[in-house]
Design a protein around this motif. Structure first.
Motif, PDB file in Angstrom:
ATOM      1  N   SER A 147     -76.794 131.539  63.567  1.00 39.76           N
ATOM      2  CA  SER A 147     -77.819 131.834  64.740  1.00 39.76           C
ATOM      3  C   SER A 147     -77.314 132.664  65.708  1.00 39.76           C
ATOM      4  O   SER A 147     -75.984 133.054  65.768  1.00 39.76           O
ATOM      5  N   HIS A 154     -81.289 130.709  59.808  1.00 43.55           N
ATOM      6  CA  HIS A 154     -80.892 130.385  61.291  1.00 43.55           C
ATOM      7  C   HIS A 154     -80.763 128.576  61.050  1.00 43.55           C
ATOM      8  O   HIS A 154     -81.155 127.965  60.617  1.00 43.55           O
ATOM      9  N   PHE A 155     -79.916 128.181  61.990  1.00 47.38           N
ATOM     10  CA  PHE A 155     -79.375 127.020  62.001  1.00 47.38           C
ATOM     11  C   PHE A 155     -80.700 125.996  61.943  1.00 47.38           C
ATOM     12  O   PHE A 155     -80.782 125.096  60.922  1.00 47.38           O
ATOM     13  N   GLY A 165     -71.722 125.965  57.915  1.00 48.71           N
ATOM     14  CA  GLY A 165     -72.185 126.669  59.279  1.00 48.71           C
ATOM     15  C   GLY A 165     -71.355 127.344  60.032  1.00 48.71           C
ATOM     16  O   GLY A 165     -70.237 127.020  60.182  1.00 48.71           O
ATOM     17  N   ARG A 181     -70.587 127.954  63.225  1.00 48.14           N
ATOM     18  CA  ARG A 181     -70.865 127.173  64.293  1.00 48.14           C
ATOM     19  C   ARG A 181     -70.331 127.717  65.573  1.00 48.14           C
ATOM     20  O   ARG A 181     -69.321 128.163  65.796  1.00 48.14           O
ATOM     21  N   GLU A 193     -76.205 122.789  66.660  1.00 46.76           N
ATOM     22  CA  GLU A 193     -76.089 123.284  65.353  1.00 46.76           C
ATOM     23  C   GLU A 193     -75.284 122.267  64.570  1.00 46.76           C
ATOM     24  O   GLU A 193     -75.572 122.192  63.420  1.00 46.76           O
TER      25      GLU A 193
END
Length: 349
Positions: A214, A240-241, A260, A262, A270
């Motif tokens: 994101s 997007h997360f 991810g 993150r 997230e």
């Protein structure tokens, strides 16, 4: 020659390529500062394929650091659908191309200049190519040159170039200084991630890959998903997360892995998405920096990255990890990541 010889060398040599590129960018500081975001109605970033995904992250970072409106479009949209791109007023266009020869990018830049819409900055890896002579400012980063079809070293080196633009335009001397620490951090990430990349890439039970990122990391997630497709011919998609909950989670099975990218700032929100995918029976790879909240606690795989740098500039360090996973996946399937199926180094129309 073994499969992937060029690609592996290009992945592993990124820290050295970044150091060389930073020397070029430092020498161009005065020229870069001639372009001030406040003088333009908007800043546009463009490219094709990988460099379009680069443009997405570059635009997000530029707006985050400078506060100036910045957007990204594929070069074909600037060329074929300019009415959805240009808003009136003077535009600063940043065009990115590894080769400097991609047809859509050249068409877009020529139309931009012919219509006198504003100023053009180009970034490429090869001098004496059409794009490298078109801009008001042309930044050539030869250390990103590659023999492989799929971009790895070129992508990260050119992305570093756009990061330097954003740091210069925002007047963030602290970030500019910190960019010089990226090569050392990149070498550490490459060393620390080799085991994870091999284990994950060689896991034949996996049949689909989802890359979540994101903010400034979304374009990077798109690029890593593309690397998985190009090199290994695997099902791979970016999201997007939090968008992953809105439909795509229906694809989760025990053979699906969610990777991810993150952040620290939004790491808990997230991480909750990753926890949800674990609960649905999927597998999760948590890529996060040391200052991110520890979340999810039961990740299938976790790689903690060094966190000595600002979140604004360290996201580039996700790239070597994802590239190596895609590379290992290709080798495990008996494919040659140097020469992906159906692909050409340069798309010429």
């Amino acid at each position: 020659m073994e499969n992937g010889t060029f690609t592996l060398q290009e992945i592993l040599s990124q820290p050295q390529a970044w150091a060389s590129a930073l020397d070029v960018l430092k020498a161009s500081q005065a020229d870069i500062r001639r372009f001030q975001p406040g003088e333009y109605a908007q800043i546009l970033f463009t490219g094709c394929g990988s460099t379009y995904y680069l443009a997405l992250s570059a635009a997000a970072l530029t707006q985050e650091l400078t506060g100036a409106p910045a957007r990204a479009f594929p070069a074909s949209e600037l060329w074929l659908n300019p009415d959805i791109v240009y808003t009136g007023g003077k535009t600063l266009l940043v065009a990115v191309s590894r080769s400097g020869e991609t047809s859509e990018t050249l068409h877009a830049c020529r139309a931009f200049l012919d219509q006198k819409r504003g100023d053009l900055i180009t970034l490429s890896c090869y001098p004496q190519t059409p794009l490298a002579g078109m801009g008001t400012l042309n930044l050539v980063l030869p250390s990103g040159q590659e023999q492989s079809v799929a971009q790895t070293r070129a992508f990260s080196t050119l992305y570093l170039g756009t990061m330097a633009l954003a740091c210069e335009w925002s007047g963030r001397a602290d970030l500019l200084d910190a960019l010089t620490r990226l090569p050392e951090a990149g070498a550490q990430v490459l060393e620390n991630s080799a085991g994870l990349a091999g284990e994950l890439g060689q896991d034949a039970s996996l049949d689909r890959f989802y890359w979540l990122g994101s903010g400034t990391r979304y374009g990077l997630a798109c690029e890593l998903s593309l690397k998985m497709k190009e090199m290994s011919l695997s099902h791979s998609e970016p999201f997007h997360f939090l968008e992953f909950r809105h439909g795509p989670k229906s694809m989760i099975t025990d053979s699906a892995v969610v990777i991810g990218l993150r952040s620290a700032r939004n790491g808990q929100a997230e991480g909750a998405v990753l926890d949800d995918m674990l609960a649905l029976g999927g597998r999760v790879v948590d890529l996060a920096f040391a200052d991110a909240p520890l979340f999810p606690e039961k990740a299938t795989y976790r790689l903690t990255l060094p966190a000595p740098l600002s979140e604004a500039i360290r996201n580039i360090l996700y790239l070597p990890v994802g590239q190596r996973i895609a590379f290992e996946r290709a080798l495990s399937k008996g494919l040659n990541p140097d020469r992906p199926t159906h692909l050409d180094t340069v798309v010429k129309l």
